[in-house]
Design a protein around this motif. Structure first.
Motif, PDB file in Angstrom:
ATOM      1  N   VAL A  42     -12.268  -8.378  16.359  1.00 41.02           N
ATOM      2  CA  VAL A  42     -11.128  -9.292  16.426  1.00 41.02           C
ATOM      3  C   VAL A  42     -11.607 -10.727  16.537  1.00 41.02           C
ATOM      4  O   VAL A  42     -11.077 -11.625  15.871  1.00 41.02           O
ATOM      5  N   TYR A  43     -12.592 -10.987  17.371  1.00 44.31           N
ATOM      6  CA  TYR A  43     -13.134 -12.340  17.507  1.00 44.31           C
ATOM      7  C   TYR A  43     -13.615 -12.874  16.153  1.00 44.31           C
ATOM      8  O   TYR A  43     -13.370 -14.038  15.802  1.00 44.31           O
ATOM      9  N   ARG A  44     -14.318 -12.033  15.410  1.00 45.59           N
ATOM     10  CA  ARG A  44     -14.829 -12.462  14.107  1.00 45.59           C
ATOM     11  C   ARG A  44     -13.689 -12.750  13.133  1.00 45.59           C
ATOM     12  O   ARG A  44     -13.729 -13.728  12.380  1.00 45.59           O
ATOM     13  N   LEU A  45     -12.683 -11.894  13.141  1.00 41.38           N
ATOM     14  CA  LEU A  45     -11.527 -12.106  12.263  1.00 41.38           C
ATOM     15  C   LEU A  45     -10.823 -13.415  12.595  1.00 41.38           C
ATOM     16  O   LEU A  45     -10.495 -14.206  11.707  1.00 41.38           O
ATOM     17  N   LEU A  46     -10.599 -13.650  13.897  1.00 47.13           N
ATOM     18  CA  LEU A  46      -9.911 -14.864  14.310  1.00 47.13           C
ATOM     19  C   LEU A  46     -10.727 -16.110  13.966  1.00 47.13           C
ATOM     20  O   LEU A  46     -10.179 -17.129  13.526  1.00 47.13           O
ATOM     21  N   ALA A  47     -12.041 -16.035  14.166  1.00 48.19           N
ATOM     22  CA  ALA A  47     -12.896 -17.189  13.869  1.00 48.19           C
ATOM     23  C   ALA A  47     -12.818 -17.550  12.381  1.00 48.19           C
ATOM     24  O   ALA A  47     -12.748 -18.733  12.016  1.00 48.19           O
ATOM     25  N   THR A  48     -12.822 -16.543  11.523  1.00 44.97           N
ATOM     26  CA  THR A  48     -12.738 -16.791  10.078  1.00 44.97           C
ATOM     27  C   THR A  48     -11.378 -17.371   9.710  1.00 44.97           C
ATOM     28  O   THR A  48     -11.289 -18.336   8.934  1.00 44.97           O
TER      29      THR A  48
END
Length: 213
Positions: A42-48
């Protein structure tokens, strides 16, 4: 998921849909639970998504839809307008009144397509880009009525003199079109809307909704 689809893109789109469905945003933990993936994903998705301004996070860490979505949304209007024009032209010619497609834009109603009749001596001048509060005028009130009552079929809303002195309006909401809140209507210089106009406006709203599905 099939071999031809992207799991990461699918998850990113699901994040946007989840955020679009809430007014208060979602935490990483809440998104993790809803998506069925771990917090790191989720963190990676949000960062992108943040890099493209499609998501923003407030001071409390809750993720919300970002302003980048509005820029994408503006490109939808020409497509919607093109799909609606045949039904609007038919409606304007049949009724002899100015026909319009109106969409929700924040707390306002925004006319995105307008067609004037070709055979009348006079008609109301109504332009694409015209805005007014949702709670004034037939176009906005039809949208609010459908939102509040969760109609399964379009219903006609009538008004008089709310946006322009001496003008009456009739509008019906678009029903069953995912991601779009709007209405189809007519505005005319008359003390009251003739009885035959309401059913014709409802038919036009159905036509436009079908074209947008």
């Amino acid at each position: 998921m099939t071999a031809e689809t992207s799991q990461t893109l699918d998850r990113g789109l699901r994040v946007l849909k989840l955020l679009a469905d809430t007014d208060h945003g979602l935490t990483v933990t809440e998104l993790s639970n809803k998506l069925g993936v771990n917090r790191t994903v989720v963190y990676r998705l949000l960062a992108t998504l943040e890099q493209h301004a499609l998501v923003r996070r407030d001071l409390g860490g809750r993720a919300r839809v970002g302003l980048g979505v509005l820029r994408l949304g503006r490109q939808v209007h020409p497509l919607v307008r093109e799909a609606a024009l045949p039904a609007l032209r038919s409606l304007a010619e049949d009724i002899g009144a100015t026909a319009h497609l109106t969409l929700v834009d924040g707390a306002e109603a925004l006319a995105v397509a307008v067609v004037e009749p070709t055979w009348t001596d006079y008609h109301v001048a109504y332009r694409a880009g015209f805005r007014h509060p949702l709670d004034r005028g037939a176009a906005g009130k039809a949208i609010l009525a459908a939102r509040q009552a969760a109609f399964t079929e379009p219903r006609c809303t009538l008004t008089h003199g709310e946006l322009e002195a001496g003008a009456s309006g009739a509008a019906a909401a678009l029903i069953g079109v995912t991601g779009i809140e709007g209405s189809v209507g007519v505005v005319m210089l008359a003390d009251a809307v003739p009885e035959r106009v309401g059913p014709r406006v409802v038919d036009a709203a159905r036509e436009v909704a079908d074209a947008l599905r």
